[in-house]
Design an enzyme around this catalytic site. Structure first.
Site, PDB file in Angstrom:
ATOM      1  N   GLU A   1       2.037  -3.329 -12.539  1.00 20.25           N
ATOM      2  CA  GLU A   1       1.297  -2.515 -11.568  1.00 20.25           C
ATOM      3  C   GLU A   1      -0.123  -3.001 -11.288  1.00 20.25           C
ATOM      4  OE1 GLU A   1       1.651   1.684 -12.260  1.00 20.25           O
ATOM      5  OE2 GLU A   1       3.817   1.598 -12.569  1.00 20.25           O
TER       6      GLU A   1
ATOM      7  N   TYR B   1      16.560  12.557  -8.435  1.00 21.09           N
ATOM      8  CA  TYR B   1      15.466  12.529  -7.465  1.00 21.09           C
ATOM      9  C   TYR B   1      15.327  13.922  -6.872  1.00 21.09           C
ATOM     10  CZ  TYR B   1      12.605  10.467  -3.700  1.00 21.09           C
ATOM     11  OH  TYR B   1      11.592  10.117  -2.840  1.00 21.09           O
TER      12      TYR B   1
ATOM     13  N   LEU C   1      -2.357  -6.148 -15.090  1.00 25.37           N
ATOM     14  CA  LEU C   1      -2.381  -7.344 -15.937  1.00 25.37           C
ATOM     15  C   LEU C   1      -2.663  -8.610 -15.153  1.00 25.37           C
ATOM     16  CD1 LEU C   1       0.761  -6.656 -18.203  1.00 25.37           C
ATOM     17  CD2 LEU C   1      -1.631  -6.029 -18.608  1.00 25.37           C
TER      18      LEU C   1
ATOM     19  N   GLY D   1       0.799  -1.226   0.000  1.00 21.91           N
ATOM     20  CA  GLY D   1       0.000   0.000   0.000  1.00 21.91           C
ATOM     21  C   GLY D   1       0.828   1.272   0.000  1.00 21.91           C
TER      22      GLY D   1
ATOM     23  N   SER E   1       2.229   2.880  -2.630  1.00 25.34           N
ATOM     24  CA  SER E   1       2.324   3.627  -3.901  1.00 25.34           C
ATOM     25  C   SER E   1       2.316   5.130  -3.659  1.00 25.34           C
ATOM     26  CB  SER E   1       1.148   3.266  -4.809  1.00 25.34           C
ATOM     27  OG  SER E   1       1.132   4.120  -5.946  1.00 25.34           O
TER      28      SER E   1
ATOM     29  N   VAL F   1      -2.156 -10.462 -10.819  1.00 25.46           N
ATOM     30  CA  VAL F   1      -1.624 -10.342  -9.469  1.00 25.46           C
ATOM     31  C   VAL F   1      -0.412 -11.257  -9.363  1.00 25.46           C
ATOM     32  CG1 VAL F   1      -2.093 -10.651  -7.007  1.00 25.46           C
ATOM     33  CG2 VAL F   1      -3.920  -9.869  -8.545  1.00 25.46           C
TER      34      VAL F   1
END
Lengths: 527, 527
Positions: A268, A449, A271, A139, A141, A273
């Site tokens: 992601e 970054y 497509l 979780g 992301s 799991v």
């Protein structure tokens, strides 16, 4: 740094895995924020989520009972706390939405399958009932990868793989481990360490993210110079789709057509799991040395990193901070640009590699700062994201973004993105500081970054959206990567489509149709 | 070895690029063949191809004139010599078919586009007129990669990319070169050498194969330990398809969805025509050392290779021959198993790496044999395929096949494949010798390469097909790679489909439909 108590992490998985976020901001940061016009208290406190009303769950009863039949009724939850805990990810916009009580993206239910076959069954049920499925592991992301488009579906479920949390096999001769998708970073690492091995994958999200997410989002850890990116570690994988199972990886490498593993890595959740991966592992290193170097400029530091990336020897960790980030990191320090080098491996090998790399760094203008800045970086390397709530409480906006390019493009790319961010935020009346570092190097290029901090405007979501859009436009103009390791999610979908072009987008759609004809998997994410 | 005259190679591209094949067999080999029951002259001489009648060209006139409009009439050839030169590849079965005058697979015409856009135009013309297209660069396929299924098409053209032969760009800072697909290995290398760089890609087909083929077939060169496989060198590429252009590669690595470069690499002309690649290059090495080691057994040698692959340091070239191959290579030599090590790089780096690797090899039971076996291997490394005509003339059958697996699987895999080959050929009444070597190592596994020699049976094509089928069945049963670096072509298509399963096969078909809806690209190859 004290390692977190893993049993606690398992119970509190929704804040990057850390049950004890820092209580507030360091005084130095608080003072610096003042110069940006950040006024504590100006934005008011976050909404207490226990008082927020979730939208009514719309999952049809037939779908709910089919899911219960697939995984057991006790593994299908419609409890508010579960739905809330699976609402979006952990980008700053995600935090901002939660802080103002916006829980519109909560799933209708959370499903916890316990086996690969149960995942296949859940996907078949969802395809049949037109229920959107958000695959969910850590979780963490930060690109909207857990925010599905609900339109056209009869409901939305989060498919949480946390029960898939076994070290399935360890092949000590081949040095591979088969790990299930729901294993959090620290747990996977502990299980391997107990057998004498390490994965060596330490992204900043390490404490909260999981094996499935590492694979699905093509994660790159902070020690990628030495251990490689996650997509380079994966030699095999199992993907559950609404049409069944795709099992790939019969050898480390082959010429048997396109390497379909790379179609699954980075997919992601759109497509299928990923339920397990077979990854290359290494012996737990006997020796670890981290240290710091000072370079007079970002350009000089970049040249040194490039020399090590192209001609070696490569440290295990290799990072370069620009002047501003160095000043924040080494308050009252020597100025210039900080390079952190880390070496992990056998004692003799580490000593030889460190000596050779140090000679290159010294030759190219570096001044050794000793172990302290290296160890300080190492011990604090997972902390930065936990500061965000305190920053938001203080009225500041803080977010990051990243890109990558070939070495010859890096200077102009860095200038363009910095300029886009500072201009956009200045025009919004909230002048920003933009910090930059290089944390992943390759022979032909590197990542950039960026960390952005400014005062929150009245609408911080719109404020950041405009800045982010300006940065993305600059990245696209320079032909650089839309993302280096955060992924596409929903935030980068349009830019990604522009970059791969209409034919590339068509290709991705065709791949999705082949595996997920009903289009129920993570709709709106990636494709 | 004298390097071949490249200008001559450019004019004689159809025999692995070498205009001067060895005139006959060494006496030692001739004597050994006698023990296998090989009787010179028993099979008769090859048919003189200048006397063979090609099948009538069936390309419709409308298609021919559209092709001429796309590339210029002078770049569309229906000459017999061009059609013949583009008939199939260079596997032993391909040689056998040509030797008996079977030219049934000749294309109706050969098209030579000069630019990427002309390739796109040619593909659009072929899609419109339902003309099958065989992308052709070096023509060195040994897996039937140039043998299209003609049924259902109005004709077949070979699309030869030899006019795409430029070094388009060299980025010395990023150390990348953009090379067009039609550049033969030696020419690409010469162009880079002139600028101080090398690709480091030296497969056995080097003298005849080309950049486009290296990419399309996921080639692995003999120096893959040091320079990497070709798919690891490619950072960007351009693919011409009947639906337009796919241009990929904005950074060395990213997390921008699945890495679609890996869908093009290995696509074997079935998804499009790779017209150029951007590849990582390295400085021409200042120092090169090749040498030999003797190990008492294949198992001991394998352990040593694994140690270097897993714990380093890796030589640039690292190979292990089994007892039989060692005996053939070092006639009258010390017995045991030969390991060849090669080191390329800066002088100090090579010295340090060689010393450290040598210590590992000695520690694990190796006896140094000095530079001679290493240099002999290096100078003869492209020669073996040229022996095949002489072997066939002598009545022998010689062919190779390869696979790859994880280290723990290698011993059983080697035994199973060897057994399958020897049993099948013994049952056919033609007992065989089967040689084996490891020539590509990875942290988690390695390749196995088999060379098979026996007397030709009455129908050598059927004889080899049965042996090959037995070997492939053994590979599939052991779950190893159907091919390590030869590719899928038509020969491995069924085995590949079995290995990726129905869903994987569907996925590849969906990808093909997205890029080549008319299905004109290399029909029957790969998919």
């Amino acid at each position: 740094m004290t390692e977190p108590d893993l049993s606690v992490i398992d119970q509190h998985p929704y804040r990057w895995g850390n049950p004890n976020p820092p209580p507030g901001l360091p005084e130095a940061i608080r003072a610096a924020l003042g110069h940006l016009g950040v006024r504590p208290g100006a934005r008011g406190p976050a909404v207490d989520l226990s008082t927020v009303q979730l939208p009514a769950a719309v999952l049809p009863e037939a779908a709910r009972s089919a899911l219960a039949a697939a995984v057991g009724a006790e593994h299908v939850s419609t409890a508010a706390e579960d739905r809330l805990a699976h609402t979006r990810g952990w980008s700053t916009p995600d935090l901002l939405r939660l802080r103002r009580g916006d829980v519109a993206d909560a799933p209708d239910a959370v499903v916890f399958p316990g086996t690969h076959d149960e995942v296949v069954d859940v996907l078949a049920v969802c395809a049949r009932h037109r229920v959107a499925v958000v695959p969910f592991s850590g979780g963490t992301s930060v690109v909207g990868g857990l925010t599905p488009a609900r339109a056209g579906f009869s409901g939305v479920v989060a498919l949480d793989v946390r029960r898939l949390c076994r070290l399935v096999a360890l092949d000590e001769v081949s040095r591979t481990a088969t790990l299930q998708a729901g294993l959090r970073g620290p747990v996977a690492e502990r299980l391997l360490n107990e057998r004498g091995f390490t994965l060596g994958h330490f992204p900043q999200s390490f404490q909260g993210a999981s094996i499935g997410g590492f694979a699905a989002a093509r994660s790159a850890g902070q020690a990628s110079a030495g251990y490689g990116r996650f997509d380079e570690m994966v030699v095999g994988l199992e993907l559950a789709t609404p049409r069944g199972t795709l099992a790939l990886g019969h050898a480390p490498k082959s010429a048997a057509g396109p390497d379909l593993r790379h179609l699954v890595l980075g997919s992601e959740g759109a497509l299928g799991v990923i339920t397990s991966v077979r990854v290359r592992v290494r012996p737990v290193p006997a020796s670890r040395v981290y240290e710091g170097w000072r370079f007079p400029s970002f350009a000089a530091g970049t040249t040194a990193l490039r020399a090590l990336a192209q001609d070696g020897p490569l440290p295990t960790v290799l990072r370069l901070s620009d002047e501003l980030e160095t000043a924040v990191t080494l308050a009252g320090g020597p100025g210039g640009c900080l390079v952190v080098t880390g070496y992990e491996g056998g004692a003799a090998e580490v000593a030889a590699r460190r000596a050779a790399a140090s000679a290159v760094l010294a030759e190219l203008g570096g001044t050794p700062l000793g172990p302290e800045p290296g160890e300080a970086w190492r011990s604090g390397r997972y902390q930065a994201p936990y500061l965000r709530d305190a920053l938001l409480d203080a009225g500041a906006l803080a977010e990051t973004l990243e890109t990558a390019a070939f070495w010859s493009e890096l200077p102009a790319l860095r200038a363009a993105v910095t300029d886009a961010l500072t201009t956009a935020l200045a025009e919004a009346g909230t002048p920003a500081v933009v910090l930059c570092h290089i944390s992943h190097v390759y022979e032909t290029g590197a990542s950039l970054y960026f960390t952005v901090v400014c005062a929150q405007a009245d609408d911080p979501l719109a404020q950041w959206a405009a800045a982010k859009q300006a940065a993305t436009a600059a990245i696209l103009r320079r032909g650089a990567a839309v993302t280096h390791h955060h992924g596409v999610g929903t935030d980068h979908r349009a830019a990604h489509a522009e970059q791969v072009g209409p034919l590339g987008t068509d290709l991705l759609r065709a791949v999705k149709r082949a595996l997920d004809p009903a289009g129920v998997l993570n709709p709106g994410v990636l494709i």
